[in-house]
Motif scaffolding. Sequence first.
Motif, mmCIF file in Angstrom:
data_model
loop_
_atom_site.group_PDB
_atom_site.id
_atom_site.type_symbol
_atom_site.label_atom_id
_atom_site.label_comp_id
_atom_site.label_asym_id
_atom_site.label_seq_id
_atom_site.Cartn_x
_atom_site.Cartn_y
_atom_site.Cartn_z
ATOM 1 N N SER A 88 32.122 32.957 49.988
ATOM 2 C CA SER A 88 33.552 33.150 49.771
ATOM 3 C C SER A 88 34.092 32.094 48.807
ATOM 4 N N LEU A 89 33.526 30.878 48.861
ATOM 5 C CA LEU A 89 33.926 29.856 47.888
ATOM 6 C C LEU A 89 33.620 30.331 46.468
ATOM 7 N N TRP A 90 32.425 30.874 46.307
ATOM 8 C CA TRP A 90 32.031 31.359 44.978
ATOM 9 C C TRP A 90 32.970 32.482 44.523
ATOM 10 N N THR A 91 33.289 33.371 45.490
ATOM 11 C CA THR A 91 34.201 34.467 45.179
ATOM 12 C C THR A 91 35.512 33.945 44.617
ATOM 13 N N VAL A 92 36.023 32.899 45.266
ATOM 14 C CA VAL A 92 37.335 32.410 44.871
ATOM 15 C C VAL A 92 37.255 31.617 43.576
ATOM 16 N N MET A 93 36.145 30.883 43.388
ATOM 17 C CA MET A 93 36.122 29.923 42.293
ATOM 18 C C MET A 93 35.470 30.426 41.010
ATOM 19 N N THR A 94 34.717 31.497 41.086
ATOM 20 C CA THR A 94 34.025 31.918 39.874
ATOM 21 C C THR A 94 35.021 32.346 38.799
ATOM 22 N N ARG A 95 34.596 32.150 37.527
ATOM 23 C CA ARG A 95 35.586 32.307 36.460
ATOM 24 C C ARG A 95 35.885 33.769 36.179
ATOM 25 N N SER A 96 34.850 34.587 36.148
ATOM 26 C CA SER A 96 35.123 35.969 35.762
ATOM 27 C C SER A 96 35.533 36.777 36.984
ATOM 28 N N LEU A 97 36.511 37.629 36.776
ATOM 29 C CA LEU A 97 37.027 38.436 37.877
ATOM 30 C C LEU A 97 35.972 39.389 38.413
ATOM 31 N N LEU A 98 35.131 39.873 37.493
ATOM 32 C CA LEU A 98 34.116 40.835 37.896
ATOM 33 C C LEU A 98 33.168 40.203 38.898
ATOM 34 N N ARG A 99 32.753 38.962 38.598
ATOM 35 C CA ARG A 99 31.879 38.265 39.537
ATOM 36 C C ARG A 99 32.599 38.027 40.852
ATOM 37 N N GLY A 112 34.717 40.011 42.226
ATOM 38 C CA GLY A 112 34.621 41.241 42.995
ATOM 39 C C GLY A 112 33.266 41.398 43.645
ATOM 40 N N ILE A 113 32.225 41.052 42.885
ATOM 41 C CA ILE A 113 30.877 41.148 43.451
ATOM 42 C C ILE A 113 30.697 40.133 44.575
ATOM 43 N N GLY A 114 31.286 38.941 44.388
ATOM 44 C CA GLY A 114 31.224 37.918 45.430
ATOM 45 C C GLY A 114 31.850 38.409 46.720
ATOM 46 N N LEU A 115 32.935 39.176 46.574
ATOM 47 C CA LEU A 115 33.591 39.716 47.766
ATOM 48 C C LEU A 115 32.644 40.648 48.513
ATOM 49 N N ALA A 116 31.925 41.476 47.757
ATOM 50 C CA ALA A 116 30.962 42.378 48.386
ATOM 51 C C ALA A 116 29.884 41.580 49.112
ATOM 52 N N ALA A 129 32.082 46.360 51.972
ATOM 53 C CA ALA A 129 31.145 46.028 50.906
ATOM 54 C C ALA A 129 31.044 47.175 49.918
ATOM 55 N N GLY A 130 31.285 48.402 50.386
ATOM 56 C CA GLY A 130 31.167 49.534 49.487
ATOM 57 C C GLY A 130 32.468 49.911 48.829
ATOM 58 N N LEU A 131 33.340 50.528 49.638
ATOM 59 C CA LEU A 131 34.548 51.135 49.087
ATOM 60 C C LEU A 131 35.465 50.131 48.408
ATOM 61 N N ILE A 132 35.767 49.040 49.117
ATOM 62 C CA ILE A 132 36.761 48.107 48.582
ATOM 63 C C ILE A 132 36.224 47.411 47.341
ATOM 64 N N SER A 133 34.910 47.119 47.336
ATOM 65 C CA SER A 133 34.350 46.483 46.142
ATOM 66 C C SER A 133 34.426 47.421 44.949
ATOM 67 N N VAL A 134 34.137 48.704 45.191
ATOM 68 C CA VAL A 134 34.256 49.677 44.104
ATOM 69 C C VAL A 134 35.687 49.700 43.583
ATOM 70 N N LEU A 135 36.621 49.660 44.521
ATOM 71 C CA LEU A 135 38.042 49.646 44.151
ATOM 72 C C LEU A 135 38.347 48.458 43.245
ATOM 73 N N PHE A 136 37.889 47.278 43.676
ATOM 74 C CA PHE A 136 38.182 46.079 42.898
ATOM 75 C C PHE A 136 37.515 46.125 41.530
ATOM 76 N N VAL A 137 36.243 46.505 41.543
ATOM 77 C CA VAL A 137 35.516 46.511 40.271
ATOM 78 C C VAL A 137 36.151 47.500 39.303
ATOM 79 N N SER A 138 36.582 48.666 39.839
ATOM 80 C CA SER A 138 37.169 49.641 38.919
ATOM 81 C C SER A 138 38.507 49.150 38.397
ATOM 82 N N VAL A 139 39.308 48.502 39.244
ATOM 83 C CA VAL A 139 40.605 48.040 38.726
ATOM 84 C C VAL A 139 40.397 46.910 37.724
ATOM 85 N N ILE A 140 39.367 46.074 37.961
ATOM 86 C CA ILE A 140 39.125 44.989 37.012
ATOM 87 C C ILE A 140 38.689 45.550 35.660
#
Lengths: 164, 106, 477
Positions: free
Chosen positions: A15-26, A28-32, A59-70
């Motif tokens: 979760s730290l990586w999710t919050v701190m990574t620079r690219s939004l796409l990463r 989203g993947i971190g969230l998954a 891990a499935g639906l919401i990540s897809v949602l985030f990745v698509s909006v990004i």
Amino acid sequence: MFLNIIILVALVLASLWTVMTRSLLRSGIGLALTSVILAIIMFRLASPLAAVFELSVCAGLISVLFVSVISLTQPYSQKEIIERMKLMLVRFRLLPFIILGLGLILLLIKVNFDLILPIPETERNVRNLLWNFRQLDLFGQIIILLAGAFAVVILFKEMRKNVR
Amino acid sequence: MYAESLQLLWPFLVFVLMLLVIGIYCLFATLNLIRALIGVEILIKAVTLLLIVVGYITDHVALTQALVITLIVIEAVVMAVSVGVVLGIHTHKNSLDIRNIRNMKG
Amino acid sequence: MYSALILKPFFCVLIMNMFLKGWAKKTALWVALLLSVAQIIFAIFPETYHQSSFIYVISNFFKFDLAADNITRVLLLCIGIVFFVTIILAKQMIKDDDRRFNFINLLLIIVSGLNGVVLVTDIFSLYVFLEIVAVGSFVLIAFNKEMLALEGAFKYIILSSVASIMMLTAIALLLLVSGSTSFSAISASLLYSTYNPLIMIAMITFICGLFIKAGLMPFHGWLPDAYTAAPGPVSVLLAGVVTKTVGVYTLMRIVISVFGLYLPIQKILMFVGASSIIFAALAALGQTDFKRMLSFSSISQVGYIVLGLGCGTTLGIAGALFHLFNHTIFKSLLFVNAATVEAQAGTRDMQKLGGLSAKMPITGFSSVLASLSAAGIPPLAGFWSKLIIVIALWLSGNYIYAIIAVMGSVLTLAYFLSLQRMVFFGKLREDLMNIKEGGLGFMIPTVLLAVITVGAGLAFPYLLNTFILPVSSIFGG
């Protein structure tokens, strides 16, 4: 318990990586990834059905949602990204230390809770419990899904009309 | 037996607390609308973990699983709606900067 | 039989969308209007409900744990009235058939959720229904997809999610001792472990979450933005019932029937209530946007309700409930007025308005009535409820809070006078010479709400004995 602690540490790191990574796409993947680790913990804590839901929906639906909006928004130009990188690193610099300090201090303190635990439950089957005793929640889920459907109609469909 | 399972509570609670701090820090520090939503997601993860842990400790696994399933469904709907709102803001401003939405002061 | 209140709006939405879409687009409005009238009648005369109907058979099919007492009936009445008003406003303000159909559908879903919030007896189901109302409100705020509206909606989403997370944390911690999520099980288990630090933290977290939902002063960040940016009918709905039910009623229900009124909780409630009254009133004085001033006024008035609740005596709770009802009525009326002025004059900026009373007599007069009721001028309804709250505070020995409540009333009068002076009195501006009174869709709600404001004030001696004191007696002091 030792294994649990290791997985929990992995959860916090993810979760730290999710919050701190620079690219939004990463991010989203971190969230998954966080969801997957959480699902493993749930599985180990005797909650397999909830773990399945966590895996499929979070891990499935919401990540897809985030990745698509990004990918739909395509946020910044290259120059902006570099600028923001610096800004972000400054803003989030303190977080790992706070988390580390908090975790170490709190884990070293031994706190005992003087609670009276309730008696163990009688109905042990999740499906029976959900269908017999928590019908109102199920009904609420249906209503909220309906509300979500209207939200999609209003927020997404009419937006396309405007763009045209 | 009860005392034994209660001793598990504190270590788990520490990790839940750490997740909560990460989420709240993200909400306050971020400059991006989507990252703010990700902060909320992390907070929800923390609560999910807490519910499961409480169920495990008190031996009410069926009840907490039922609650967590409902929670996950609601979480998905809320996220879909908020993504819609973020997309709307993006069509207006063509950016996801959170400073765009600070022109109204409470 | 209460489950019908949740089921009916839901099935209406379902049937209208699945089978009769073309026909329903024309008639959805009337169906919703019928439902709202049915709800008002049910709230006033619960015994008239005919038990042989088809809906009754269906609702027996579900096993829902619902309960109603006198507080619930007051809230059901408020929901019914504001629901009715919102539909009429929507007919006037949303011209496009498709959009209006979507609006009515979401409105029905929200009403179903609100009725659920009012009737549930289980703390997790309460969360579920709160979330239904919240999702519906997000969409309705962003309904026109203007920038400001989306902004208000996003702030509401973030803060409301944080509030939900606080409540869920509290629920999880309470599960440690109760083992069940029903109100009765939790309150029974709390008898043994109230002063356990962890449980105390859980209770305070839950109450703070509800403060965010109610938009009280330290947690009010989302409320003025959301109210101001929302379309006219939606801000009536939000200010009238959504925050009142979601925040204030839930607070009452949880504090009274689940947690119990312990001294630390009472102190927090009174402190937050008093600070909301004063600071929100001061903030309202500086506003130039019509709706924004009303939003701050709303925070300030909710402060009175929480103060009365925190007082903890029977009289205080009765006053809080009566003020909740009054506030629903007069704040809805003021927001209807704001919508009328915005529709006719094309602006909400009070510095660009002036002298509208000459051209819009009904709107002007009713807004004076509502303002005076909010400021607590006898014999209007707001006066009596504030009087009860102040007396209750004085009798329970909270002299400082009683004085703050009276001072807040003076501040209320001050900002409402400045509002009236800027919008409705004074000289009519040149560019507003051609302004007309709003159409029938504005006038029906205005007159209805104004009549209730005056009526509830004049009938107070009757209401006191038949309605207010019996309401409070169920707590047994």
